[in-house]
Design an enzyme around this catalytic site. Structure first.
Site, PDB file in Angstrom:
ATOM      1  N   ILE A 127       9.462   1.667  -2.631  1.00  9.27           N
ATOM      2  CA  ILE A 127       9.447   1.826  -4.086  1.00  9.27           C
ATOM      3  C   ILE A 127       8.165   1.132  -4.508  1.00  9.27           C
ATOM      4  O   ILE A 127       8.090  -0.075  -4.555  1.00  9.27           O
ATOM      5  CB  ILE A 127      10.668   1.169  -4.751  1.00  9.27           C
ATOM      6  CG1 ILE A 127      11.948   1.884  -4.319  1.00  9.27           C
ATOM      7  CG2 ILE A 127      10.528   1.227  -6.266  1.00  9.27           C
ATOM      8  CD1 ILE A 127      13.224   1.288  -4.894  1.00  9.27           C
ATOM      9  N   PRO A 128       7.119   1.945  -4.767  1.00  6.59           N
ATOM     10  CA  PRO A 128       5.739   1.418  -4.805  1.00  6.59           C
ATOM     11  C   PRO A 128       5.414   0.631  -6.067  1.00  6.59           C
ATOM     12  O   PRO A 128       4.615   1.064  -6.881  1.00  6.59           O
ATOM     13  CB  PRO A 128       4.893   2.677  -4.709  1.00  6.59           C
ATOM     14  CG  PRO A 128       5.744   3.748  -5.308  1.00  6.59           C
ATOM     15  CD  PRO A 128       7.165   3.379  -5.022  1.00  6.59           C
ATOM     16  N   CYS A 129       6.004  -0.535  -6.183  1.00  3.41           N
ATOM     17  CA  CYS A 129       5.723  -1.350  -7.357  1.00  3.41           C
ATOM     18  C   CYS A 129       4.284  -1.846  -7.321  1.00  3.41           C
ATOM     19  O   CYS A 129       3.743  -2.253  -8.341  1.00  3.41           O
ATOM     20  CB  CYS A 129       6.698  -2.516  -7.434  1.00  3.41           C
ATOM     21  SG  CYS A 129       6.712  -3.535  -5.970  1.00  3.41           S
ATOM     22  N   HIS A 130       3.643  -1.807  -6.152  1.00  6.88           N
ATOM     23  CA  HIS A 130       2.268  -2.291  -6.065  1.00  6.88           C
ATOM     24  C   HIS A 130       1.280  -1.345  -6.732  1.00  6.88           C
ATOM     25  O   HIS A 130       0.132  -1.697  -6.960  1.00  6.88           O
ATOM     26  CB  HIS A 130       1.881  -2.473  -4.596  1.00  6.88           C
ATOM     27  CG  HIS A 130       2.033  -1.234  -3.772  1.00  6.88           C
ATOM     28  ND1 HIS A 130       3.248  -0.775  -3.308  1.00  6.88           N
ATOM     29  CD2 HIS A 130       1.117  -0.334  -3.354  1.00  6.88           C
ATOM     30  CE1 HIS A 130       3.055   0.336  -2.629  1.00  6.88           C
ATOM     31  NE2 HIS A 130       1.781   0.634  -2.640  1.00  6.88           N
ATOM     32  N   ARG A 131       1.717  -0.116  -7.038  1.00  4.90           N
ATOM     33  CA  ARG A 131       0.797   0.840  -7.677  1.00  4.90           C
ATOM     34  C   ARG A 131       0.752   0.679  -9.189  1.00  4.90           C
ATOM     35  O   ARG A 131       0.068   1.444  -9.870  1.00  4.90           O
ATOM     36  CB  ARG A 131       1.213   2.274  -7.337  1.00  4.90           C
ATOM     37  CG  ARG A 131       1.115   2.559  -5.851  1.00  4.90           C
ATOM     38  CD  ARG A 131       1.358   4.018  -5.498  1.00  4.90           C
ATOM     39  NE  ARG A 131       1.548   4.134  -4.052  1.00  4.90           N
ATOM     40  CZ  ARG A 131       2.485   4.913  -3.496  1.00  4.90           C
ATOM     41  NH1 ARG A 131       3.286   5.653  -4.250  1.00  4.90           N
ATOM     42  NH2 ARG A 131       2.601   4.961  -2.189  1.00  4.90           N
TER      43      ARG A 131
END
Length: 164
Positions: free
Chosen positions: A134-138
């Site tokens: 779950i790409p919270c880094h994007r």
DNA sequence: ATAAAGGCCACCC
DNA sequence: GGGTGGCCTTTAT
């Protein structure tokens, strides 16, 4: 976030990843946690805090299998995140932002139809249980700043770099 | 029930 | 650059 409902064979394990050693927790329902902790102790404490009712068995072998599936083959196993309706809608929206791209906290708020809940969106993203998948880094700030990252900004930078 | 704390944003100086 | 007020959800009193 109280427990894993109907969760069969909850397990967890540690394994190296391109971003340092990670802790992954899973059951037959899918991945329920993926973290990049400082220490194994803190990783386990985190799991206990998130799922106080759940007894996890350690299984580093399966963990390794998942990690190589994720980071070597680029596959995405089934996910099983636990959270409030609000959080789930946000974590879902995160998965719509494509690899190599970024979005902002404000855009995510817009995407779930709650344009004014920007601040709450930040909090919910910080509560993301399944890092990377779950790409919270994007998600970065509207003003171009990096924003924050639960497991350290350095890690966020690395992930964004790695995806280019 | 209420308070306090956030991975924010827009707007001002 | 920095400070302020508003916004909304979650967690801890």
């Amino acid at each position: 976030m109280r427990q894993l409902p109907s969760c069969s064979e909850p397990s967890f394990g540690f394994h190296a990843s391109p971003f340092g050693e990670c802790c992954i927790a899973f059951s037959k329902d899918g991945i329920c946690a993926l973290t990049f902790p400082e220490t194994r102790e803190s990783a386990y404490a985190d799991l206990e805090h998130r799922f106080p009712e759940t007894e996890f068995r350690q299984n580093n072998e399966m963990a390794g299998h998942y990690i190589s599936q994720i980071f070597d083959k680029g596959e995405k196993p089934r996910l099983h995140p636990i959270g409030t309706e609000f959080q789930l809608s946000i974590w879902n929206a995160l998965q719509q932002v494509p690899k190599g791209k970024t979005s902002t906290y404000a855009k995510i708020a817009e995407a779930i139809g709650r344009p004014k809940a920007v601040r709450a969106v930040g909090t919910a993203i910080g509560a993301n249980p399944i890092a990377f998948l779950i790409p919270c880094h994007r998600i970065i700030r509207s003003d171009g700043g990096l924003g924050g990252f639960r497991w350290g900004l350095e890690c966020k930078k690395l992930m964004l770099e790695w995806e280019k």
